[in-house]
Design a protein around this motif. Structure first.
Motif, PDB file in Angstrom:
ATOM      1  N   UNK A   1      12.713  16.158  -5.728  1.00  0.00           N
ATOM      2  CA  UNK A   1      12.619  14.715  -5.504  1.00  0.00           C
ATOM      3  C   UNK A   1      13.553  14.279  -4.375  1.00  0.00           C
ATOM      4  N   UNK A   2      14.740  14.884  -4.303  1.00  0.00           N
ATOM      5  CA  UNK A   2      15.672  14.552  -3.233  1.00  0.00           C
ATOM      6  C   UNK A   2      15.114  14.970  -1.873  1.00  0.00           C
ATOM      7  N   UNK A   3      14.537  16.166  -1.799  1.00  0.00           N
ATOM      8  CA  UNK A   3      13.978  16.624  -0.530  1.00  0.00           C
ATOM      9  C   UNK A   3      12.796  15.774  -0.102  1.00  0.00           C
ATOM     10  N   UNK A   4      12.008  15.337  -1.082  1.00  0.00           N
ATOM     11  CA  UNK A   4      10.888  14.445  -0.760  1.00  0.00           C
ATOM     12  C   UNK A   4      11.412  13.134  -0.182  1.00  0.00           C
ATOM     13  N   UNK A   5      12.487  12.599  -0.791  1.00  0.00           N
ATOM     14  CA  UNK A   5      13.069  11.346  -0.297  1.00  0.00           C
ATOM     15  C   UNK A   5      13.585  11.511   1.127  1.00  0.00           C
TER      16      UNK A   5
ATOM     17  N   UNK B   1       5.405   3.252   5.783  1.00  0.00           N
ATOM     18  CA  UNK B   1       6.316   4.361   5.529  1.00  0.00           C
ATOM     19  C   UNK B   1       7.574   3.885   4.807  1.00  0.00           C
ATOM     20  N   UNK B   2       7.969   2.630   5.034  1.00  0.00           N
ATOM     21  CA  UNK B   2       9.094   2.090   4.277  1.00  0.00           C
ATOM     22  C   UNK B   2       8.738   2.031   2.789  1.00  0.00           C
ATOM     23  N   UNK B   3       7.470   1.756   2.489  1.00  0.00           N
ATOM     24  CA  UNK B   3       7.013   1.811   1.099  1.00  0.00           C
ATOM     25  C   UNK B   3       7.142   3.215   0.536  1.00  0.00           C
ATOM     26  N   UNK B   4       6.759   4.219   1.340  1.00  0.00           N
ATOM     27  CA  UNK B   4       6.962   5.609   0.934  1.00  0.00           C
ATOM     28  C   UNK B   4       8.448   5.870   0.646  1.00  0.00           C
ATOM     29  N   UNK B   5       9.289   5.358   1.551  1.00  0.00           N
ATOM     30  CA  UNK B   5      10.729   5.581   1.448  1.00  0.00           C
ATOM     31  C   UNK B   5      11.281   5.002   0.150  1.00  0.00           C
ATOM     32  N   UNK B   6      10.917   3.765  -0.141  1.00  0.00           N
ATOM     33  CA  UNK B   6      11.398   3.127  -1.365  1.00  0.00           C
ATOM     34  C   UNK B   6      10.964   3.893  -2.607  1.00  0.00           C
ATOM     35  N   UNK B   7       9.692   4.280  -2.653  1.00  0.00           N
ATOM     36  CA  UNK B   7       9.194   4.975  -3.841  1.00  0.00           C
ATOM     37  C   UNK B   7       9.903   6.311  -4.025  1.00  0.00           C
ATOM     38  N   UNK B   8      10.189   6.994  -2.917  1.00  0.00           N
ATOM     39  CA  UNK B   8      10.847   8.298  -3.004  1.00  0.00           C
ATOM     40  C   UNK B   8      12.253   8.175  -3.575  1.00  0.00           C
TER      41      UNK B   8
ATOM     42  N   UNK C   1       0.818  -1.202   0.000  1.00  0.00           N
ATOM     43  CA  UNK C   1       0.000   0.000   0.000  1.00  0.00           C
ATOM     44  C   UNK C   1       0.860   1.263   0.000  1.00  0.00           C
ATOM     45  N   UNK C   2       1.846   1.310   0.911  1.00  0.00           N
ATOM     46  CA  UNK C   2       2.650   2.513   1.056  1.00  0.00           C
ATOM     47  C   UNK C   2       3.385   2.871  -0.215  1.00  0.00           C
ATOM     48  N   UNK C   3       3.978   1.870  -0.865  1.00  0.00           N
ATOM     49  CA  UNK C   3       4.711   2.135  -2.098  1.00  0.00           C
ATOM     50  C   UNK C   3       3.757   2.599  -3.203  1.00  0.00           C
ATOM     51  N   UNK C   4       2.652   1.872  -3.372  1.00  0.00           N
ATOM     52  CA  UNK C   4       1.719   2.205  -4.448  1.00  0.00           C
ATOM     53  C   UNK C   4       1.090   3.577  -4.247  1.00  0.00           C
ATOM     54  N   UNK C   5       0.783   3.912  -2.987  1.00  0.00           N
ATOM     55  CA  UNK C   5       0.120   5.179  -2.729  1.00  0.00           C
ATOM     56  C   UNK C   5       1.067   6.346  -2.943  1.00  0.00           C
ATOM     57  N   UNK C   6       2.349   6.108  -2.718  1.00  0.00           N
ATOM     58  CA  UNK C   6       3.322   7.192  -2.777  1.00  0.00           C
ATOM     59  C   UNK C   6       4.006   7.339  -4.131  1.00  0.00           C
ATOM     60  N   UNK C   7       4.085   6.255  -4.899  1.00  0.00           N
ATOM     61  CA  UNK C   7       4.925   6.268  -6.092  1.00  0.00           C
ATOM     62  C   UNK C   7       4.459   7.285  -7.128  1.00  0.00           C
ATOM     63  N   UNK C   8       3.175   7.575  -7.180  1.00  0.00           N
ATOM     64  CA  UNK C   8       2.697   8.534  -8.174  1.00  0.00           C
ATOM     65  C   UNK C   8       3.202   9.943  -7.871  1.00  0.00           C
TER      66      UNK C   8
ATOM     67  N   UNK D   1      12.495   9.704   4.716  1.00  0.00           N
ATOM     68  CA  UNK D   1      13.462   9.076   5.623  1.00  0.00           C
ATOM     69  C   UNK D   1      13.167   9.478   7.062  1.00  0.00           C
ATOM     70  N   UNK D   2      12.933  10.766   7.278  1.00  0.00           N
ATOM     71  CA  UNK D   2      12.619  11.256   8.621  1.00  0.00           C
ATOM     72  C   UNK D   2      11.327  10.616   9.129  1.00  0.00           C
ATOM     73  N   UNK D   3      10.297  10.552   8.261  1.00  0.00           N
ATOM     74  CA  UNK D   3       9.041   9.913   8.649  1.00  0.00           C
ATOM     75  C   UNK D   3       9.230   8.461   9.030  1.00  0.00           C
ATOM     76  N   UNK D   4      10.064   7.760   8.279  1.00  0.00           N
ATOM     77  CA  UNK D   4      10.341   6.345   8.550  1.00  0.00           C
ATOM     78  C   UNK D   4      11.006   6.176   9.920  1.00  0.00           C
TER      79      UNK D   4
END
Length: 444
Positions: free
Chosen positions: A305-309, A155-162, A22-29, A313-316
């Protein structure tokens, strides 16, 4: 008191792949809209007369995904109780895999819109079933920590997508730059499907289905304590489950009854209210339009994109901190600290954006970035994982699936109100006002 065993952790971390899906799919866009090749492929103008059309397309792609997630979440009100938690995880992973593959292969905007909805259905089911399952297989004394891994995986999914999105920005192949991150969303449900035969069914569901012997074997393994050869803890937990389920059989388990009975109605308000509150503090809007935020604060090229990544990381990090302190600090205390802290951080952020966004004042823009990072620090520590744990726990076991389904249906339905107008609002007004209005959407 039984310690968390390697077996417990293995099961929890493996099933948490569902939340990672879920986290990766929701964030990757969010990273896709930072890739110039995405707009070039679909013939979308980022500037000029066609920019309004592009903004509306982005709003539709985000909102239809949330609509699919809402539909997937509400389907969990019946599916886990009907076919079991394990089979539900398999179905959710299967739909996520198919949806992710078809989104990746989309050749035009109409196809992507439809496929984003289907993908949303699958990941909405994934994120709803995960805390239900984890709360039922975790030992009582470590339930907060183990169920909290749902948010850590998310959040790890968010991290990977970022970071994947940031890395592919530098690819010489424009199509690869935006398609590969989308394609990677298929990997996690594929692993989940491959390993699903080894996932134990929830003992509670097995007892409900009168499969008592199977339930005891799984309970004994889940609650095994090497210091207790008599398996006292496992027997106590099993007895409690059987007693509770015997009582549950005498109850009206319909959703209509949940709304009719005052005590259950209050639990619905609490569960849905907490998840709505986690949405309304602004995390989803900031996450989905982070690239636009950082562009408005003077960053160019790959820097947004770097700042988003780094933001992810901080969220994770602080979601992990949350999972470690939640059982000691308590859910209510974390919520009170979190909502107060995020309100203060966003108030300061809004003031700084209104004053400095679109200007050459580097100190003011840096301070605005700092408050965004302060926001995610507080949100990750106090709200993100805590909301899922609380919603899963506030409902009695017999109503847990329906309660989580209602809570996440509320969460994703509300996201439509936040995400749908945001892209158009960002396009139609100036940069300083854009960011200001976008941040103020969180008070909607």
């Amino acid at each position: 008191m039984a310690a968390t065993t390697t077996y417990n952790l293995t099961i929890v971390l493996f099933v948490a792949l569902s939340a990672l899906t879920y986290g990766y799919a929701f964030s990757v866009f969010s990273t896709s809209i930072g890739q110039p090749a995405f707009y070039a492929y679909f013939k979308l103008d980022q500037e000029g007369p066609g920019a309004a059309h592009t903004a509306s397309i982005l709003g539709i792609l985000n909102s239809l995904f949330s609509a699919g997630a809402a539909f997937g979440a509400i389907s969990m009100a019946w599916l886990p109780d009907w076919i079991g938690r394990k089979c539900t995880i398999v179905i959710a992973a299967g739909i996520s895999l198919v949806g992710g593959a078809l989104v990746t292969g989309s050749v035009n905007i109409p196809m992507m819109i439809v496929m984003r909805f289907i993908h949303g259905v699958g990941v909405g089911q994934c994120i709803t079933i995960t805390p239900i399952y984890l709360s039922e297989v975790a030992p009582p004394n470590r339930r907060g920590f183990l169920t909290g891994q749902n948010a850590v995986a998310l959040v790890f999914g968010y991290l990977l997508s970022a970071w994947v999105g940031y890395g592919t920005y530098f690819s010489n192949n424009g199509t690869f730059a935006w398609r590969f991150p989308l394609a990677l969303s298929c990997l996690f449900p594929l692993i989940l499907l491959a390993g699903s035969p080894w996932i134990p069914e929830s003992p509670r569901w097995l007892i409900w289905r009168d499969r008592v012997d199977e339930a005891w074997k799984i309970t004994a393994k889940l609650h095994h304590d090497t210091t207790d050869p008599t398996q006292r803890m496992a027997k106590a937990e099993f007895f409690q489950m059987r007693t509770q389920i015997d009582f549950d059989r005498t109850q009206d388990l319909s959703m209509m009854h949940m709304f009719k009975k005052p005590s259950l109605r209050r639990r619905i308000l609490l569960g849905c209210g907490v998840l709505l509150g986690s949405q309304a503090c602004g995390a989803l809007v900031i996450n989905n339009y982070s690239v636009v935020l950082y562009e408005g604060l003077g960053m160019k090229d790959s820097m947004p994109l770097l700042m988003y990544a780094l933001y992810i990381v901080v969220g994770m990090i602080f979601n992990i901190v949350s999972s470690l302190i939640i059982d000691r600090v308590g859910r209510r205390t974390l919520f009170l600290l979190g909502w107060t802290g995020t309100a203060i951080a966003l108030s300061c952020e809004t003031a700084l954006v209104a004053r400095y966004a679109g200007t050459e004042n580097h100190g003011g823009n840096a301070a605005a970035v700092l408050f965004l990072f302060l926001f995610v620090t507080i949100y990750g520590s106090c709200i993100d994982g805590t909301a899922y744990v609380y919603c899963a726990e506030v409902f009695p076991t017999m109503y847990r699936a329906k309660g989580m389904a209602l809570g996440l249906f509320t969460y994703y339905s509300a996201s439509l109100a936040f995400l749908t107008p945001a892209a158009t609002a960002l396009n139609n007004i100036g940069y300083g006002e854009r960011l200001n209005v976008m941040l103020m959407l969180v008070w909607y």
